[in-house]
Enzyme design. Structure first.
Site, PDB file in Angstrom:
ATOM      1  N   LYS A   1     -16.378 -11.514  24.317  1.00  0.00           N
ATOM      2  CA  LYS A   1     -16.608 -12.860  24.954  1.00  0.00           C
ATOM      3  C   LYS A   1     -15.319 -13.587  25.684  1.00  0.00           C
ATOM      4  O   LYS A   1     -14.599 -12.435  26.185  1.00  0.00           O
ATOM      5  CB  LYS A   1     -17.355 -13.965  24.225  1.00  0.00           C
ATOM      6  CG  LYS A   1     -18.783 -13.080  23.509  1.00  0.00           C
ATOM      7  CD  LYS A   1     -19.262 -13.903  22.601  1.00  0.00           C
ATOM      8  CE  LYS A   1     -18.911 -13.420  21.014  1.00  0.00           C
ATOM      9  NZ  LYS A   1     -20.017 -14.002  19.852  1.00  0.00           N
TER      10      LYS A   1
ATOM     11  N   ASP B   1     -22.852 -12.787  13.283  1.00  0.00           N
ATOM     12  CA  ASP B   1     -24.063 -13.547  13.563  1.00  0.00           C
ATOM     13  C   ASP B   1     -25.537 -12.861  13.386  1.00  0.00           C
ATOM     14  O   ASP B   1     -26.679 -13.186  12.966  1.00  0.00           O
ATOM     15  CB  ASP B   1     -23.995 -14.443  14.781  1.00  0.00           C
ATOM     16  CG  ASP B   1     -23.787 -13.294  16.076  1.00  0.00           C
ATOM     17  OD1 ASP B   1     -23.332 -12.403  15.948  1.00  0.00           O
ATOM     18  OD2 ASP B   1     -23.466 -14.136  17.277  1.00  0.00           O
TER      19      ASP B   1
END
Ligand code: GLC
Length: 441
Positions: free
Chosen positions: A155, A191
């Site tokens: 990211k 996650d």
């Protein structure tokens, strides 16, 4: 090179017909196999071992802390599991992570996490040493449930001096340096795993966890037999959750027939932190879709097809066209977005129609690519007839059409399947607490 709207739409969608998705799926499967075989391999996807072997039984009880780092917000949570009522309640605090902090260094980033945790404990009167699950949503090479090194940032994180270091140790060091009380970190979790666990709490058929948010990734339950590279104790377990890190699929060329000139144009800008990597993620996830559309629009503006050939300052800027605009536009708010948010003038009905077509093509391609990934996993497990897939993430939750397009593509690839998609409620928070609870037992 695409120069009309029709050409651009084709460039996005032609590679993701049913046949195209099948070809993509076979290549992804081959990458999965490579990643499972050896610790060091030259494949595209890492297939990381999570050391989570079981779904929660539903009998987990008690209070837990959770930390969640991985997107634009950081959260601290206290989670209470109540097995009798199959209930999970939580108190949480959310902090936005500034661009500056993302690009700071180990001590500043982990110091911020340690301070937020310490303040949260004080504010909520937590004096006992509650077990903590840390959701850290980046590729981590785990050697146990509580130890693992950050392989590299994804990211747009870039904090110095973190890659190659143990995540739990970095948090402990930052906490010790500030003389905060000791924390009982019992689980380090991605996650995706948190998402699978959160749905698995009430559904024992949940064998896949998928994130469709800022980034994208998936995990699934694999037979330990198939994980040749696992060199831990095989006598205790017969399965393990694998964090695929599928976002890196395509990094060595597997998606070269899918990539368009617009994907390349956006990825080669100096503002992109990880140019040339996370190719599949960049075609699917929320952080990037706006930029892809912006580059397609710029091409049409230059060719005089849109807005009478006139751009705007907003549209000329990196991330000037936000990914959330794709949702707004597909909800019918195109004129408002183009005029009021992008500062374009004049905007005709024809411009709106063209921009809507581009947004639809980009998000349809994303949804279909994600579907190919899910089908690959379900087939690999041989669970086409019965499998729950837990999904979390802002793109999936907020885009008005994404889920339907993804479902349709799954059904095209797997007619008569028994795949159930369940939206996870806060997999990153609750899931981490559940992994912590399972670990504690
Ligand atoms: C990125 C990370 C991955 C995470 C995903 C979703 O792909 O590398 O670990 O699961 O984003 O947040």
């Amino acid at each position: 090179m695409a120069s009309s709207v029709g050409d651009i739409v084709d460039a996005f969608l032609k590679p993701v017909t049913k046949e195209g998705l099948e070809a993509i799926s076979s290549r992804l499967l081959a990458q999965f196999e490579t990643g499972l075989a050896k610790e060091k391999h030259d494949g595209e996807v890492k297939m990381l071992i999570t050391y989570v072997h079981n779904l929660p039984s539903g009998e987990e009880n008690g209070d837990f802390l959770a930390l969640d780092l991985g997107g634009s917000n950081f959260r601290v949570l206290k989670i209470t599991l109540d097995s009798e009522n199959r209930d999970i309640s939580q108190v949480d605090s959310k902090f936005s992570i500034s661009e500056e902090l993302k690009k700071s260094d180990q001590d500043r980033l982990f110091g911020f996490i340690a301070e937020s945790l310490n303040n949260f404990k004080k504010e909520n009167g937590i004096t006992s040493k509650l077990p903590l699950g840390f959701t850290f949503s980046f590729p981590v090479n785990q050697t146990s449930l509580t130890a693992g090194t950050l392989i590299h940032w994804t990211k747009d994180f870039k904090a110095a001096n973190c890659e190659g270091n143990d995540v739990v140790k970095m948090l402990r060091d930052a906490s010790d340096a500030r003389k905060f009380p000791d924390t009982d970190i019992v689980a380090l979790v991605n996650d995706t795993t948190g998402t699978q666990m959160a749905v698995g709490y009430s559904d024992q058929d949940c064998h896949v966890g998928v994130i469709l948010g800022t980034g994208t990734n998936a995990c699934y339950t694999e037979r330990l037999d198939a994980v040749t590279k696992f060199n831990g104790d095989r006598s205790q377990h017969d399965k393990v959750i694998i964090n695929t890190e599928w976002g890196a699929f395509g990094d060595k060329g597997s998606l070269k027939d899918v990539i368009t000139e617009f994907d390349k144009a956006f990825d080669s800008q100096p503002e992109v932190e990880n140019g040339g990597s996370q190719i599949y993620e960049k075609m699917i996830s929320g952080k990037y879709l706006g930029e892809i559309v912006r580059h397609a629009m710029l091409k049409l503006i230059n060719g005089g097809v849109l807005f009478g050939g006139k751009s705007s300052d907003v549209l000329k800027k990196f991330e000037g066209f936000k990914s959330s605009y794709l949702s707004d536009i597909e909800k019918g708010e195109c004129m408002d977005v183009l005029k009021n948010k992008c500062g374009l003038d004049p905007v005709t009905e024809q411009d709106c129609e063209y921009v809507t077509q581009i947004c639809r093509a980009v998000s349809t391609r994303a949804a279909r690519l994600a579907a190919a990934g899910i089908v690959t996993i379900v087939r690999k497990m041989g669970r086409e007839k019965k499998c729950t897939v837990a999904v979390d993430g802002s793109l999936y939750k907020l885009h008005p059409e994404f889920r339907f397009r993804m479902r349709a593509a799954i059904n095209e690839m797997l007619p008569c399947n028994g795949v159930i998609i369940k939206e996870s409620r806060d997999g990153s928070g609750r899931g981490a607490a559940l992994v912590a609870a399972v670990a504690k037992q």
